[in-house]
Design an enzyme around this catalytic site. Sequence first.
Site, mmCIF file in Angstrom:
data_model
loop_
_atom_site.group_PDB
_atom_site.id
_atom_site.type_symbol
_atom_site.label_atom_id
_atom_site.label_comp_id
_atom_site.label_asym_id
_atom_site.label_seq_id
_atom_site.Cartn_x
_atom_site.Cartn_y
_atom_site.Cartn_z
ATOM 1 N N SER A 1 4.787 2.286 7.904
ATOM 2 C CA SER A 1 4.450 1.121 7.083
ATOM 3 C C SER A 1 5.644 0.654 6.262
ATOM 4 O O SER A 1 6.286 1.444 5.569
ATOM 5 C CB SER A 1 3.293 1.464 6.143
ATOM 6 O OG SER A 1 2.130 1.732 6.873
ATOM 7 N N ASP B 1 0.105 -7.715 1.117
ATOM 8 C CA ASP B 1 0.474 -6.318 1.355
ATOM 9 C C ASP B 1 1.994 -6.145 1.420
ATOM 10 O O ASP B 1 2.533 -5.486 2.310
ATOM 11 C CB ASP B 1 -0.170 -5.787 2.650
ATOM 12 C CG ASP B 1 -0.076 -4.263 2.759
ATOM 13 O OD1 ASP B 1 0.127 -3.609 1.720
ATOM 14 O OD2 ASP B 1 -0.162 -3.747 3.892
ATOM 15 N N HIS C 1 0.809 -1.218 0.000
ATOM 16 C CA HIS C 1 0.000 0.000 0.000
ATOM 17 C C HIS C 1 0.845 1.272 0.000
ATOM 18 O O HIS C 1 0.326 2.357 -0.232
ATOM 19 C CB HIS C 1 -0.986 0.004 1.182
ATOM 20 C CG HIS C 1 -0.346 0.193 2.528
ATOM 21 N ND1 HIS C 1 -0.035 -0.865 3.354
ATOM 22 C CD2 HIS C 1 0.036 1.305 3.205
ATOM 23 C CE1 HIS C 1 0.478 -0.405 4.488
ATOM 24 N NE2 HIS C 1 0.542 0.919 4.408
#
Length: 467
Positions: A312, A229, A199
Site C-alpha cells: 500500500s 486514501d 490507511h
Amino acid sequence: MADRQQTEPAPQWWSRPEDTAGSRHDGVPAPRPETADAAVDADGEGGRGRDGAAEQAAAPAREAPTQETPAPETPAPETPAHEVRYDPWGEQPLQVVDRGRDRRGFRLWQVAALAAGTALLAGGTGGYVGVLAERQSSTRLELPQAAVADKGRAPDSVAGIAATALPGVVTLHVRGAKSSGTGTGFVLDPQGHILTNNHVVADAKEIAVTFSTGESVTAELVGRDSGYDLAVVKVSGVRGLRPLSLGNSENVKVGDPVVAIGAPFDLSNTVTAGIISATGRPVTAGGDKGDGSDISYVDALQTDAPINPGNSGGPLLDARAHVVGINSAIRGADKDDPDRQGGSIGLGFAIPINQGKRVAEELIATGHATHPVIGVTLDMDYTGDGARVGDKGEDGKPSVTAGGPGARAGIKPGDVITKVDGQRVRGGDELIIKIRAHRPGDPLTLTVLRDGRERTLGVVLGSANGS
C-alpha cells in the site's frame, strides 16, 4: 551252435576274479587255451587284475570235445591302457566314466565375473583415493561457469525500470497507540515529501522511513485525506534523495505493461510485474468506523501485478519508469469462502496518479485536500440503475443545496443520474467516484432520468474540504 560257442574266444570285455578260476556258471562258455605271450588281463595291464593281485600269464588249456578240432587262435586286439572295462564278477559295478583329461581352467562366466569384480573394486578404490586426495590437496575445485557479462539492462525492461525507481521507493514502519504496521511510499521532491496511503499512517504516533540503501530516519505527517486514501509525510536532513518521475494516467491503456514496487509482509524493495487489466474501476475501501467518514472512493486502475499487504502506497510504474498509480487495494476472496486467500489473487487497484498529484499538492500546501461536489444528497438505499437524488438531506435539510452546483444545473429531488460525460453509472458510489476523479471547477455533463424521460444537464463542480 553250441560247438561254435565253445570254440570262439571269450569276449575281451569280460574278466573274472581269482577265486572263480576253477568254476564255471551254467550258460557261460568255457574259455579256450591261450598262449602266455597272447594273454592280456581285463584291465589292459599284463599280469594284474582289478583287485591288484598277480594273475597267471596264460590260463591252462581246457579239454576240448573229442568231436571238434580246435580252431586256430585269433589274437585279441590290444586295448588302450586308459579304457575302462566293466567287470561283472567284481565286488561292485564300476560307476566312474572316463571323460578324458580333467579341465582345470576357468569357465567364461567365471572370467567375466572376476573381471567385473576387479573393475568395481578398482573404481571404488580409485574414487576413494581421489576424494582423499582432493580433500588433502590445496588445489581448489572450480566448475564451469559463464563469464561476467554486461550488467546493464534495457531502460524499458523490468530490471531497467526497477533499477531506475528503487532509489526513490521507501518502506514505512508505523507505530500507533494500539497497533503497528508496514507500508510503502515514494519520494515526490528533493525537499523530502513522500506520498503514501492514508490507511498506512492513520492514527500514527511514530513513523520511520527506510530507503533502499537500508538507511532509516524518522518522518513527520504533513497531511492526509481519507476520502482519497492519500497522505504525505516528510523526512528531513537526508541528502541525495531520488524523486520519482510522475506520468499521466490519462495515457494509460488496457494491456500496458506495469511494474509495482513495495514491501509485502515487510519484504522491502519487492518488485512485481504485470499489465493494466482495466481502467476506471469504481472502488470503495475503508468504512471501518461505521459512519462513512473513512470510506475512500477511487476511480482505480486495475492491474494483475501481484500486490499484497505492505504494498500500500507504493508506485505503479509504466515502461518508462514513470509513476502512473499508487497501489492501494486488493480484491480477495469473500470472507465466508472456505478457500479464501489473504494475499494477491491478481486483482490489484491503484489510485490514478493524476488524482494523486492534485491531492498531494494540496496536502503539501495546506495539509488538507478539497473534494469536487455537485451539492446534492444521494439516496444510498436506492437499488435501481443509477444514482437517485434523495427526497430529504441530512437533519431534514433539502437534498439539493440551495445555490449549489446541482441547483444551478437544474437538478431536483428524485432525479436519477444515469451517466456522467456519457459514461454510465449504476449506483451512488459510482457517481461519487466519477465526480471525485475531476477537480473542483471542472465542467461535467449529466444525463438525468425524470418522470420517465431522459434529459441532459451541464454542471460545474464545486469544492468542499476533505477529511
